[in-house]
Scaffold this motif. Structure first.
Motif, PDB file in Angstrom:
ATOM      1  N   ARG A   1       0.771  -1.046   0.034  1.00 51.02           N
ATOM      2  CA  ARG A   1       0.014   0.074  -0.062  1.00 51.02           C
ATOM      3  C   ARG A   1       0.901   1.319   0.106  1.00 51.02           C
ATOM      4  O   ARG A   1       0.569   2.231  -0.619  1.00 51.02           O
ATOM      5  CB  ARG A   1      -0.967   0.051   1.238  1.00 51.02           C
ATOM      6  N   GLU A   2       1.792   1.006   1.022  1.00 50.86           N
ATOM      7  CA  GLU A   2       2.822   2.429   0.896  1.00 50.86           C
ATOM      8  C   GLU A   2       3.662   2.667  -0.504  1.00 50.86           C
ATOM      9  O   GLU A   2       3.614   3.944  -1.017  1.00 50.86           O
ATOM     10  CB  GLU A   2       3.934   1.740   1.755  1.00 50.86           C
TER      11      GLU A   2
ATOM     12  N   GLN B   1       0.073   3.944  -2.795  1.00 53.06           N
ATOM     13  CA  GLN B   1      -0.855   4.879  -2.738  1.00 53.06           C
ATOM     14  C   GLN B   1      -0.250   6.225  -3.194  1.00 53.06           C
ATOM     15  O   GLN B   1      -1.205   6.905  -3.700  1.00 53.06           O
ATOM     16  CB  GLN B   1      -0.930   5.162  -1.200  1.00 53.06           C
TER      17      GLN B   1
ATOM     18  N   LEU C   1      -6.772   3.954  -0.503  1.00 58.31           N
ATOM     19  CA  LEU C   1      -6.407   2.542  -0.692  1.00 58.31           C
ATOM     20  C   LEU C   1      -6.297   1.951   0.750  1.00 58.31           C
ATOM     21  O   LEU C   1      -6.046   0.891   1.016  1.00 58.31           O
ATOM     22  CB  LEU C   1      -4.870   2.309  -1.209  1.00 58.31           C
ATOM     23  N   SER C   2      -6.873   2.834   1.711  1.00 59.60           N
ATOM     24  CA  SER C   2      -6.990   2.357   3.177  1.00 59.60           C
ATOM     25  C   SER C   2      -7.790   1.083   3.121  1.00 59.60           C
ATOM     26  O   SER C   2      -8.591   0.922   2.382  1.00 59.60           O
ATOM     27  CB  SER C   2      -7.504   3.092   4.033  1.00 59.60           C
ATOM     28  N   ALA C   3      -7.435   0.259   4.164  1.00 59.74           N
ATOM     29  CA  ALA C   3      -8.319  -1.148   4.352  1.00 59.74           C
ATOM     30  C   ALA C   3      -9.732  -0.669   4.149  1.00 59.74           C
ATOM     31  O   ALA C   3     -10.292  -1.782   3.718  1.00 59.74           O
ATOM     32  CB  ALA C   3      -7.795  -1.829   5.459  1.00 59.74           C
TER      33      ALA C   3
ATOM     34  N   ARG D   1      -7.748  -5.183  -5.702  1.00 63.41           N
ATOM     35  CA  ARG D   1      -7.080  -5.519  -4.620  1.00 63.41           C
ATOM     36  C   ARG D   1      -7.363  -7.215  -4.479  1.00 63.41           C
ATOM     37  O   ARG D   1      -8.307  -7.765  -3.879  1.00 63.41           O
ATOM     38  CB  ARG D   1      -7.640  -4.932  -3.064  1.00 63.41           C
TER      39      ARG D   1
ATOM     40  N   LEU E   1      -1.104  -8.460   1.718  1.00 66.04           N
ATOM     41  CA  LEU E   1      -2.015  -7.341   1.104  1.00 66.04           C
ATOM     42  C   LEU E   1      -1.358  -7.314  -0.216  1.00 66.04           C
ATOM     43  O   LEU E   1      -0.078  -7.250  -0.572  1.00 66.04           O
ATOM     44  CB  LEU E   1      -1.488  -6.095   1.975  1.00 66.04           C
TER      45      LEU E   1
ATOM     46  N   TYR F   1      -2.083  -6.085  -4.674  1.00 68.64           N
ATOM     47  CA  TYR F   1      -2.888  -5.511  -5.722  1.00 68.64           C
ATOM     48  C   TYR F   1      -2.544  -5.849  -6.989  1.00 68.64           C
ATOM     49  O   TYR F   1      -1.306  -6.286  -7.260  1.00 68.64           O
ATOM     50  CB  TYR F   1      -2.653  -3.801  -5.858  1.00 68.64           C
TER      51      TYR F   1
END
Ligand SMILES: Cc1cc2nc3c(=O)[nH]c(=O)nc-3n(C[C@H](O)[C@H](O)[C@H](O)COP(=O)(O)OP(=O)(O)OC[C@H]3O[C@@H](n4cnc5c(N)ncnc54)[C@H](O)[C@@H]3O)c2cc1C
Length: 804
Positions: free
Chosen positions: A586-587, A590, A597-599, A621, A628, A630
């Motif tokens: 995610r880091e 984003q 993109l937060s959970a 996702r 986690l 994508y």
């Protein structure tokens, strides 16, 4: 000649005769075989008649056993002898790799119920005293196999078929195939026209031409093949039994007894293609000119390994053509887009495989399904990439390797690189070691700087092992990047798309913005697909599945007859993809997207059409690693830019590329099965565990009745992942799973679980034994290893990381 028939079989070689017999046996007595000359007059008449049960694919092995066992039945029914010599088979190994291969065959044979044994060279000599044991280090003996009389066998099929009502017209040439509007055929021959509901291309050496009659280019090509018949061999005089048919891997030689001499054949490395463009119409029972000069060095190896052969003269030499597909397995089944047209061709081992092919094809035609998984001989395993040039390069490669082992980690070089993604060169520059899937290059693993991007072929752990380990660890601890372009991709659009998909798939059809795991069943309730389906809009769906199954799934969709308001399209070449997975995914992503993109905002199984940096993309996702993750899909023109931006964004986050080997390890740590390996048309929803994705509440979908019946009854066996104790070698596939000395299942896939530090094996075991801690034994290359069932995934059993 009759004016109409339920089916017309074109070609009276051993394959056509078997198809005719099986159709009649299945109850279609109104079937007709047309043969332009005498029966057997293509490659069949001069075959060596050898038969065996060996094949790298368990299901084909099983069909080969069926073929050999069938001969007694057709002999009885027809009164025609097949000239059987059921004297078994012997395979000789000259080095460690060959010995490993024989041990693997032995392990696989247990579950298949075939009598096979590793034997000493002393015992091998009892079976075949002509062997010079100094060239070998081990041997395998198998009870099944031997040889038969090609003409007797073909005629036995044809006579048995006639007993069941089928007809044969010899000296009748099919000239043209004219489709009628409702899907039936006018089969135009030089003796008149037959109206047929179905036609079957069993035209052997002319299969390519009978394909052209309906506008298709089948990937089939003939090669010249030599064998020699020796004069009488004194060493064989007075023996009570014939010598056992012998395969010498290192010498690339096969031999068997023929009267008091020997028949010896070779698959030489520089084989000669026969009739590369057009098979002559007037070719019939002819032999080709011998070419001893070319072949002498290869036969000489045989004379060294079996010295008595060199001491007698050659009585006769045979050089004849026979056909192959690019991978050496037959081409069987229906062809997408051509209704009621079936193929059973490119059969290079007609006396081992003809019966099994007849069986599955007749079921397919009469019942709508082959009755078992036959993906490895399905004509749909080839797509548009199998052009005549591809075939002309791959068939000689396959021929030259007929008796050479292809190791599980080996990738064959001919016709490569063929299909390349836009980032192919960048991945190569990162050290990618490539494999080809549906002719598309994809990364297997990455050699770090300073290490060779190459791998020694082996059945054991290779030099890739430590690098794959680092790839896995990077995905679990930071973030990894995996190219997904080689997945099968489809777009289904139109007003009727949702309703049609609802019928074709067993799963719930997702709402816009969501993605669902979507199993697809056949009428018998067996798994024909394990795909993921994203709903982009009410009338727009994006479906992803296995790359190798692209043509198989397209044919499935075509056969499901999409109505006028549904459009199904392959996105194989129009969409490219990449997956980023790991706790820092995610880091990485984003900063490149405006979407939150937060959970909570972009949950697992969300999908969006968005921009990733410069690139317009479909973002999901999802992923196959258990982290986690994508997946990002875009058109090829943006792909390099997308890739570069992702690499740049990941540079400070420990981003590492990973390949298919790491993915296999990561998915097994999560107990995820994979289509074609673990999930196949042999297995059911209850057995695979895919029943949890089935929407049993739906009123109708293909396979519903069978799936419901299984739910009531309970599954017979279950897919489990086991940890294998104390092993330096990981399973490959098809090893027997043993319980109290009996084979109760076989391995479907395996890998070393680098992040759980265990060797993992997946497979099916009887349902009552599919319980936590249950112990089995797996024969891995000749050593029994203890394997313990782990019902929960060994990694992150609650799926917290996946949902994080
Ligand atoms: C030298 C040699 C050794 C071999 N040894 C072995 C062995 O030991 N074991 C083994 O299993 N296999 C062996 N084979 C391979 C084996 O011969 C083939 O697998 C088998 O013959 C394939 O049979 P088929 O029916 O597919 O094709 P074919 O035998 O080629 O039959 C096709 C038939 O279709 C007919 N036909 C074509 N077009 C038309 C048309 N338009 N109209 C009507 N009829 C048509 C042809 O006349 C022909 O009779 C060997 C082959 C060779 C050449």
């Amino acid at each position: 000649m009759k004016a109409s028939a339920r089916a017309v079989v074109i070609g009276g070689g051993v394959v056509g005769a078997s198809v005719l017999y099986h159709l009649a046996k299945a109850g279609w007595s109104d079937v007709l075989l047309v043969e332009k000359s005498e029966l057997t007059s293509g490659s069949t008449w001069h075959a060596a008649g050898g038969m065996h049960t060996f094949n790298g694919e368990a299901n084909i092995s099983r069909l080969q056993k069926y073929t050999i066992d069938l001969y007694r039945e057709i002999e009885q029914l027809s009164g025609q002898s097949c000239g059987l010599h059921p004297n078994g088979g012997l395979m000789l190994a000259a080095d460690q790799g060959e010995l490993d291969s024989l041990r693997l065959i032995c392990s696989r044979a247990r579950y298949l119920g075939m009598q096979t044994e590793m034997i000493s060279l002393e015992r091998a000599l009892e079976y075949n005293p002509l062997i010079d044991p100094s060239h070998f280090i081990g041997a395998l003996w198998r009870a099944d196999g031997g040889h038969c009389d090609p003409s007797g066998t073909t005629n036995a099929y044809a006579k048995a078929a006639r007993q069941l009502g089928a007809q044969v017209e010899r000296y009748t040439r099919v000239l043209e195939l004219r489709p009628r509007r409702e899907g039936s055929w006018d089969v135009v021959t030089d003796k008149g026209t037959v109206h047929a509901e179905h036609v079957v291309n069993c035209a052997g050496l002319w299969a390519r031409e009978v394909g052209h009659m309906v506008g298709i280019e089948l990937p089939v090509l003939a090669m010249e093949h030599h064998y020699l018949l020796t004069e009488d061999i004194p060493e064989l005089r007075g023996r009570a039994r014939e010598i056992v048919n012998t395969t010498d891997y290192s010498g690339e030689i096969y031999l068997r007894q023929e009267r008091a001499g020997v028949l010896i054949g070779t698959y030489e490395p520089h084989g000669v293609v026969w009739s590369p463009r057009h098979t002559p119409d007037d070719f019939s029972m002819q032999l080709l000119a011998e070419d001893f000069e070319r072949l002498a060095p290869y036969f000489e190896v045989g004379f060294r390994h079996f010295p008595a052969l060199g001491r007698v003269g050659i009585r006769k030499a045979v050089n004849g053509p026979f056909t192959f597909a690019p991978d050496g397995n037959p081409l069987v089944g229906p062809v997408r887009g051509v209704r009621n047209y079936w193929v059973a061709c490119a059969v290079m081992a007609g006396f081992s495989q003809g019966g099994g092919i007849g069986l599955v094809l007749s079921r397919w035609m009469t019942e709508g399904d082959p009755g078992q998984d036959i993906l490895s001989m399905d004509v749909a395993r080839f797509g548009a990439f199998a052009t005549p040039k591809y075939t002309s390069v791959k068939v000689p490669e396959n021929y030259s390797r007929r008796f050479r082992l292809t190791y599980p980690n080996e990738e064959l070089p001919a016709a490569r690189p063929l299909r390349r993604s836009p980032i192919y060169e960048q991945l190569k520059a990162k050290g990618a070691v490539m494999g080809a899937n549906f002719a598309l290059e994809h990364a297997l693993w990455f050699a770090p700087p300073g290490t060779a991007a190459a791998e020694t072929p082996t059945y054991r752990r290779s030099e890739a092992f430590p690098h794959v380990r680092e790839e896995c660890r990077a995905v679990r601890s930071a973030v990894g990047l995996y190219e997904t372009t080689n997945y099968g991709k489809y777009e289904v659009t139109g007003r009727g798309a949702r309703a049609w998909l609802d019928h074709v798939f067993a799963s719930r059809i997702p709402r816009p913005g969501r993605l669902a795991l979507a199993p697809m069943l056949n009428e018998a309730g067996r798994i024909v697909g394990d795909l993921s389906m994203a709903c982009l809009d009410e009338d727009r769906f994006f479906i992803v599945g296995s790359g190798f199954a692209e043509e198989f799934h397209l044919r499935w969709f075509w056969a499901a007859d999409p109505p006028a308001d549904v459009r199904v399209r392959s996105a194989a070449s129009t969409l490219t993809g990449v997956s980023v997975a790991g706790p820092r995914a995610r880091e990485l992503l984003q900063p490149l997207v405006r979407l939150d993109l937060s959970a909570a905002a972009f949950r697992l199984f969300s999908v969006a059409q968005t921009a990733v940096g410069f690139t317009p993309a479909i973002l999901t996702r999802a992923g196959f690693t258990g982290e986690l993750g994508y997946e990002i899909w875009t058109t090829p023109d943006y792909f390099a830019t997308l890739y570069e931006e992702l690499c740049e964004a990941g540079s400070g986050l420990g981003l590492r590329h990973f390949g298919a080997r790491a993915l296999s390890s990561l998915r097994l740590e999560k107990a995820y099965g994979s289509f074609n390996k673990d999930f196949r048309p042999d297995y059911t929803p209850g057995e695979t565990g895919l029943d949890r994705f089935i929407d049993f509440g739906k009123a109708a979908f293909t396979g519903r009745d069978a799936a419901l019946a299984e739910r009531e009854r309970g599954a017979r066996r279950r897919f489990v992942v086991m940890e294998v104790a104390d092993t330096e070698v990981d399973v490959i596939g098809y090893e027997s799973i043993m319980k109290d000395g009996a084979a109760v299942g076989y391995v479907t896939s395996g890998a070393y679980g680098h992040c759980v530090d265990r060797s993992l094996a997946a497979g099916y075991v009887p349902a009552p034994l599919a319980r936590e801690g249950e112990r089995f034994e797996i024969d891995i290359l000749g050593e029994m290893k203890s394997a313990t069932v782990r019902l929960e995934p060994l990694y992150d059993p609650q799926g917290l990381r996946l949902r994080s």
